[in-house]
Design an enzyme around this catalytic site. Structure first.
Site, PDB file in Angstrom:
ATOM      1  N   CYS A 112       0.796  -1.273   0.154  1.00 17.58           N
ATOM      2  CA  CYS A 112      -0.011  -0.066   0.048  1.00 17.58           C
ATOM      3  C   CYS A 112       0.912   1.219   0.109  1.00 17.58           C
ATOM      4  O   CYS A 112       0.301   2.387  -0.245  1.00 17.58           O
ATOM      5  CB  CYS A 112      -0.873  -0.111   1.294  1.00 17.58           C
ATOM      6  SG  CYS A 112      -1.898  -1.547   1.432  1.00 17.58           S
ATOM      7  N   HIS A 251      -3.594   7.140   2.632  1.00 12.26           N
ATOM      8  CA  HIS A 251      -3.870   5.563   2.166  1.00 12.26           C
ATOM      9  C   HIS A 251      -5.374   5.106   2.624  1.00 12.26           C
ATOM     10  O   HIS A 251      -5.572   5.298   3.870  1.00 12.26           O
ATOM     11  CB  HIS A 251      -2.660   4.589   2.430  1.00 12.26           C
ATOM     12  CG  HIS A 251      -3.257   3.183   2.046  1.00 12.26           C
ATOM     13  ND1 HIS A 251      -3.794   2.698   0.935  1.00 12.26           N
ATOM     14  CD2 HIS A 251      -3.292   2.068   2.873  1.00 12.26           C
ATOM     15  CE1 HIS A 251      -4.152   1.421   1.037  1.00 12.26           C
ATOM     16  NE2 HIS A 251      -3.746   1.021   2.223  1.00 12.26           N
ATOM     17  N   ASN A 281     -10.113  -0.761  -0.262  1.00 15.42           N
ATOM     18  CA  ASN A 281      -8.692  -0.662  -0.246  1.00 15.42           C
ATOM     19  C   ASN A 281      -8.170  -1.101  -1.466  1.00 15.42           C
ATOM     20  O   ASN A 281      -8.212  -2.314  -1.576  1.00 15.42           O
ATOM     21  CB  ASN A 281      -8.127  -1.147   1.057  1.00 15.42           C
ATOM     22  CG  ASN A 281      -6.680  -1.267   1.225  1.00 15.42           C
ATOM     23  OD1 ASN A 281      -6.031  -0.592   0.334  1.00 15.42           O
ATOM     24  ND2 ASN A 281      -6.227  -1.497   2.456  1.00 15.42           N
TER      25      ASN A 281
END
Ligand code: UT7
Length: 324
Positions: A112, A251, A281
């Site tokens: 990520c 994020h 996500n």
């Protein structure tokens, strides 16, 4: 001095939308649980498109938005943990799909944090004078690594791609401060697609599966401790005060994580751009998708200061304070 200017942004998400209610037909979960624990309302899943396909579509959008000739691209970095193949790299597949035959292309795996690591890497190539034009994409088809019997992970992730075109510039812009970090000692708290060392000498058992496995509480704890520190250090390193930041683009892993980051950094929650409700996500793609969405909504103008901060598998974290 040479700086890296964001000349264009772009993104692509697959058309198929999967709501929380739809997932509750596969695993014992509910819309209420997913929304209240993560902020996610829906996600987009690929219907056969692989990571290089969606990365190439995002790339084409970037080129269109910046009126850029693919032959002018000198560097392509694709940040991904869900590549089509181990080799060729997703970046080489994208290079071929968009006709960027003069570029050098490689993948970067930092989960990520991947887009931040990729942006920082391209920035170094540009600042050192090696390249003038670079395409950085974060792209994931995570749905192919989801175990639809594991409710603790399959409700959290989605597919998507986004990126930027960076160009050498003489005006002061681009990365003004950065911090990248890793803590491999905690890496086993988020794993995906283990490959055992099986060969003529050692018949290792087959890897159990190619799914994503996560100890959510450990990652939550890591993200809420590390990211605020990273943001505060970035502000300290630069001459830009938190008040001067137009937006923080975190994020998009969990809206509760962002709330904690806001509290710990004392940066008002309204300054944190969030779109997790729509996309869930998408790992390396969350930050560039958000950045492009903000550009499209005209939330950002030339000269604005933004802070992008990622965290995730590795474990890794990274932040960039950027002047648009
Ligand atoms: O991109 C970076 C990688 N990912 C992250 O940053 C994610 C970080 N972690 C998180 O966001 C959160 O830890 C989660 C959203 C994964 C979990 O939230 P939580 O509040 O920490 O929940 P929990 O793991 O403590 O689980 C609470 C309960 C458990 O039941 P018991 O043991 O208390 O009876 C779980 O079994 O919720 C249960 N549960 C679910 N229930 C309904 C776990 N997943 C689900 C689900 N639906 N999908």
């Amino acid at each position: 001095m040479i700086f890296s200017k964001i000349k264009a942004t772009g993104a692509y998400v697959p058309e198929k939308i999967v709501t929380n209610d739809m997932l509750s037909q596969y695993v014992d979960t509910s819309d209420e649980w997913i929304r209240s624990r993560s902020g996610i309302e829906r996600r987009h899943f690929s219907d056969g498109e692989n990571t290089s396909d969606i990365a190439a579509k995002a790339a084409i959008e970037i080129l269109k938005n910046g009126n850029i000739n693919p032959l002018d691209i000198e560097l392509i970095i694709v940040a991904t943990v869900s590549p089509d193949y181990t080799t060729p790299s997703t970046a080489c597949l994208v290079q071929s799909k968009i006709g960027a035959s003069n570029a050098v292309a490689f993948d970067l795996a930092a989960a990520c944090s991947g887009f931040i690591f990729g942006f920082s890497t391209a920035d170094k190539f540009i600042k050192s004078g090696v390249y003038k034009n670079a395409l950085i994409i974060g792209a994931e088809v995570l749905s192919k690594h989801l175990d639809f019997n594991d409710r603790s992970t399959c409700v959290l992730f989605g597919d998507g791609a986004g990126g930027v075109f960076l160009q050498a510039s003489e005006e002061e812009c681009g990365v003004l401060a950065e911090e990248l970090g890793s803590d491999g000692s905690r890496g086993m708290s988020l794993t995906c697609a283990e490959k055992k060392a099986s060969n003529l000498f050692n018949q290792a058992e087959e890897a159990k599966d190619s799914f994503l496995h996560m100890d959510g509480r450990t990652v939550f704890d890591f993200a809420t401790r590390q990211t605020p520190k990273c943001i505060l250090r970035l502000i300290e390193k630069s001459s830009i005060s938190a008040d001067c930041l137009k937006y923080v683009i975190p994020h998009q892993a969990n809206s509760r994580i962002v709330e904690v980051i806001s509290k710990k950094t004392k940066i008002p929650l309204e300054k944190f751009y969030m779109n997790i409700a729509e996309y869930s996500n998408t790992s390396a793609a969350t930050i560039p998708i958000a950045l492009h969405e903000m550009m499209q909504k005209e939330l950002l103008q030339q000269g604005d200061y933004i802070l992008m901060a990622g965290f995730g598998g590795g474990l890794t974290w990274g932040g960039l304070l950027v002047k648009i």
